[in-house]
Design a protein around this motif. Sequence first.
Motif, PDB file in Angstrom:
ATOM      1  N   GLU A   1     -23.071  56.182  10.158  1.00  0.00           N
ATOM      2  CA  GLU A   1     -23.057  55.806   8.741  1.00  0.00           C
ATOM      3  C   GLU A   1     -23.987  54.618   8.482  1.00  0.00           C
ATOM      4  OE1 GLU A   1     -21.540  57.548   6.157  1.00  0.00           O
ATOM      5  OE2 GLU A   1     -21.302  58.975   7.795  1.00  0.00           O
ATOM      6  N   LEU A   2     -24.048  53.697   9.411  1.00  0.00           N
ATOM      7  CA  LEU A   2     -24.957  52.562   9.281  1.00  0.00           C
ATOM      8  C   LEU A   2     -26.407  53.031   9.390  1.00  0.00           C
ATOM      9  CD1 LEU A   2     -25.275  49.527   8.953  1.00  0.00           C
ATOM     10  CD2 LEU A   2     -25.044  49.308  11.432  1.00  0.00           C
ATOM     11  N   VAL A   3     -26.669  53.943  10.294  1.00  0.00           N
ATOM     12  CA  VAL A   3     -28.013  54.503  10.444  1.00  0.00           C
ATOM     13  C   VAL A   3     -28.424  55.203   9.148  1.00  0.00           C
ATOM     14  CG1 VAL A   3     -29.408  56.188  11.707  1.00  0.00           C
ATOM     15  CG2 VAL A   3     -27.799  54.730  12.945  1.00  0.00           C
ATOM     16  N   LYS A   4     -27.471  55.857   8.504  1.00  0.00           N
ATOM     17  CA  LYS A   4     -27.764  56.534   7.232  1.00  0.00           C
ATOM     18  C   LYS A   4     -28.151  55.530   6.149  1.00  0.00           C
ATOM     19  CE  LYS A   4     -24.729  60.372   8.276  1.00  0.00           C
ATOM     20  NZ  LYS A   4     -23.468  61.028   7.917  1.00  0.00           N
ATOM     21  N   ALA A   5     -27.581  54.344   6.187  1.00  0.00           N
ATOM     22  CA  ALA A   5     -27.967  53.308   5.220  1.00  0.00           C
ATOM     23  C   ALA A   5     -29.454  52.987   5.370  1.00  0.00           C
ATOM     24  CB  ALA A   5     -27.128  52.049   5.426  1.00  0.00           C
ATOM     25  N   TYR A   6     -29.913  52.893   6.610  1.00  0.00           N
ATOM     26  CA  TYR A   6     -31.330  52.631   6.850  1.00  0.00           C
ATOM     27  C   TYR A   6     -32.183  53.831   6.467  1.00  0.00           C
ATOM     28  CZ  TYR A   6     -29.802  48.391   9.110  1.00  0.00           C
ATOM     29  OH  TYR A   6     -29.234  47.162   9.350  1.00  0.00           O
ATOM     30  N   ALA A   7     -31.654  55.035   6.650  1.00  0.00           N
ATOM     31  CA  ALA A   7     -32.371  56.242   6.236  1.00  0.00           C
ATOM     32  C   ALA A   7     -32.555  56.241   4.719  1.00  0.00           C
ATOM     33  CB  ALA A   7     -31.620  57.493   6.685  1.00  0.00           C
TER      34      ALA A   7
ATOM     35  N   ASN B   1     -29.476  64.553  -3.288  1.00  0.00           N
ATOM     36  CA  ASN B   1     -28.202  65.116  -2.818  1.00  0.00           C
ATOM     37  C   ASN B   1     -27.698  64.392  -1.569  1.00  0.00           C
ATOM     38  OD1 ASN B   1     -28.016  66.982  -4.890  1.00  0.00           O
ATOM     39  ND2 ASN B   1     -29.042  68.583  -3.738  1.00  0.00           N
ATOM     40  N   PHE B   2     -28.604  64.065  -0.667  1.00  0.00           N
ATOM     41  CA  PHE B   2     -28.244  63.311   0.540  1.00  0.00           C
ATOM     42  C   PHE B   2     -27.674  61.947   0.160  1.00  0.00           C
ATOM     43  CE2 PHE B   2     -29.499  60.119   3.742  1.00  0.00           C
ATOM     44  CZ  PHE B   2     -28.915  60.650   4.881  1.00  0.00           C
ATOM     45  N   VAL B   3     -28.353  61.277  -0.746  1.00  0.00           N
ATOM     46  CA  VAL B   3     -27.919  59.939  -1.156  1.00  0.00           C
ATOM     47  C   VAL B   3     -26.568  60.011  -1.866  1.00  0.00           C
ATOM     48  CG1 VAL B   3     -28.462  57.966  -2.624  1.00  0.00           C
ATOM     49  CG2 VAL B   3     -30.266  59.026  -1.261  1.00  0.00           C
ATOM     50  N   LYS B   4     -26.415  60.947  -2.774  1.00  0.00           N
ATOM     51  CA  LYS B   4     -25.149  61.090  -3.510  1.00  0.00           C
ATOM     52  C   LYS B   4     -23.984  61.354  -2.560  1.00  0.00           C
ATOM     53  CE  LYS B   4     -26.829  62.607  -8.000  1.00  0.00           C
ATOM     54  NZ  LYS B   4     -26.908  63.731  -8.951  1.00  0.00           N
ATOM     55  N   ALA B   5     -24.237  62.069  -1.492  1.00  0.00           N
ATOM     56  CA  ALA B   5     -23.187  62.365  -0.517  1.00  0.00           C
ATOM     57  C   ALA B   5     -22.678  61.103   0.170  1.00  0.00           C
ATOM     58  CB  ALA B   5     -23.696  63.355   0.526  1.00  0.00           C
ATOM     59  N   HIS B   6     -23.430  60.021   0.091  1.00  0.00           N
ATOM     60  CA  HIS B   6     -23.047  58.782   0.766  1.00  0.00           C
ATOM     61  C   HIS B   6     -22.495  57.718  -0.173  1.00  0.00           C
ATOM     62  CE1 HIS B   6     -25.435  60.975   3.632  1.00  0.00           C
ATOM     63  NE2 HIS B   6     -24.592  60.448   4.496  1.00  0.00           N
ATOM     64  N   LEU B   7     -22.231  58.109  -1.404  1.00  0.00           N
ATOM     65  CA  LEU B   7     -21.608  57.173  -2.338  1.00  0.00           C
ATOM     66  C   LEU B   7     -20.175  56.840  -1.921  1.00  0.00           C
ATOM     67  CD1 LEU B   7     -22.907  58.567  -5.738  1.00  0.00           C
ATOM     68  CD2 LEU B   7     -23.473  56.355  -4.705  1.00  0.00           C
ATOM     69  N   GLN B   8     -19.578  57.704  -1.111  1.00  0.00           N
ATOM     70  CA  GLN B   8     -18.208  57.486  -0.622  1.00  0.00           C
ATOM     71  C   GLN B   8     -18.193  57.244   0.888  1.00  0.00           C
ATOM     72  OE1 GLN B   8     -15.793  57.170  -2.858  1.00  0.00           O
ATOM     73  NE2 GLN B   8     -17.318  57.633  -4.417  1.00  0.00           N
TER      74      GLN B   8
ATOM     75  N   LYS C   1     -22.386  49.248   3.970  1.00  0.00           N
ATOM     76  CA  LYS C   1     -23.846  49.146   3.825  1.00  0.00           C
ATOM     77  C   LYS C   1     -24.442  50.461   3.320  1.00  0.00           C
ATOM     78  CE  LYS C   1     -27.882  47.343   6.051  1.00  0.00           C
ATOM     79  NZ  LYS C   1     -28.137  45.954   6.298  1.00  0.00           N
ATOM     80  N   ALA C   2     -23.957  51.596   3.833  1.00  0.00           N
ATOM     81  CA  ALA C   2     -24.448  52.895   3.379  1.00  0.00           C
ATOM     82  C   ALA C   2     -24.038  53.146   1.928  1.00  0.00           C
ATOM     83  CB  ALA C   2     -23.929  54.006   4.277  1.00  0.00           C
ATOM     84  N   LYS C   3     -22.818  52.790   1.596  1.00  0.00           N
ATOM     85  CA  LYS C   3     -22.329  52.960   0.226  1.00  0.00           C
ATOM     86  C   LYS C   3     -23.169  52.121  -0.738  1.00  0.00           C
ATOM     87  CE  LYS C   3     -17.896  53.130  -0.319  1.00  0.00           C
ATOM     88  NZ  LYS C   3     -16.470  52.812  -0.491  1.00  0.00           N
ATOM     89  N   LYS C   4     -23.439  50.884  -0.355  1.00  0.00           N
ATOM     90  CA  LYS C   4     -24.236  49.995  -1.202  1.00  0.00           C
ATOM     91  C   LYS C   4     -25.665  50.523  -1.351  1.00  0.00           C
ATOM     92  CE  LYS C   4     -25.840  45.261  -1.655  1.00  0.00           C
ATOM     93  NZ  LYS C   4     -25.938  43.949  -1.027  1.00  0.00           N
TER      94      LYS C   4
END
Length: 86
Positions: free
Chosen positions: A34-40, A59-66, A71-74
């Motif tokens: 999940e942290l790696v996804k924040a950097y992605a 769509n990828f970004v919206k999937a990480h709103l939750q 850090k990924a959520k932000k």
Amino acid sequence: RFLGKFVKYKPELEESVTDLLLDIDNISKCKHKELVKAYAIGGLSEYYESSKDKERVLNFVKAHLQSTSPKAKKAAMEFIKKYNKK
């Protein structure tokens, strides 16, 4: 973010870089995905405006709103705030 900046200078690699960043679940062996996804998300934001695949990225970004990662959520919320002007 490095890959995002890289795409600015090598736009012909955008499709490959986007595919890598969006497939981070299958590529990363890290236990903090999940942290790696924040950097992605940060990397994707570097070239989103010129992206040829905006829908997949959004769509990828919206999937990480939750996301479970603050850090990924932000990062997802900031991305949506900046680019999803609907």
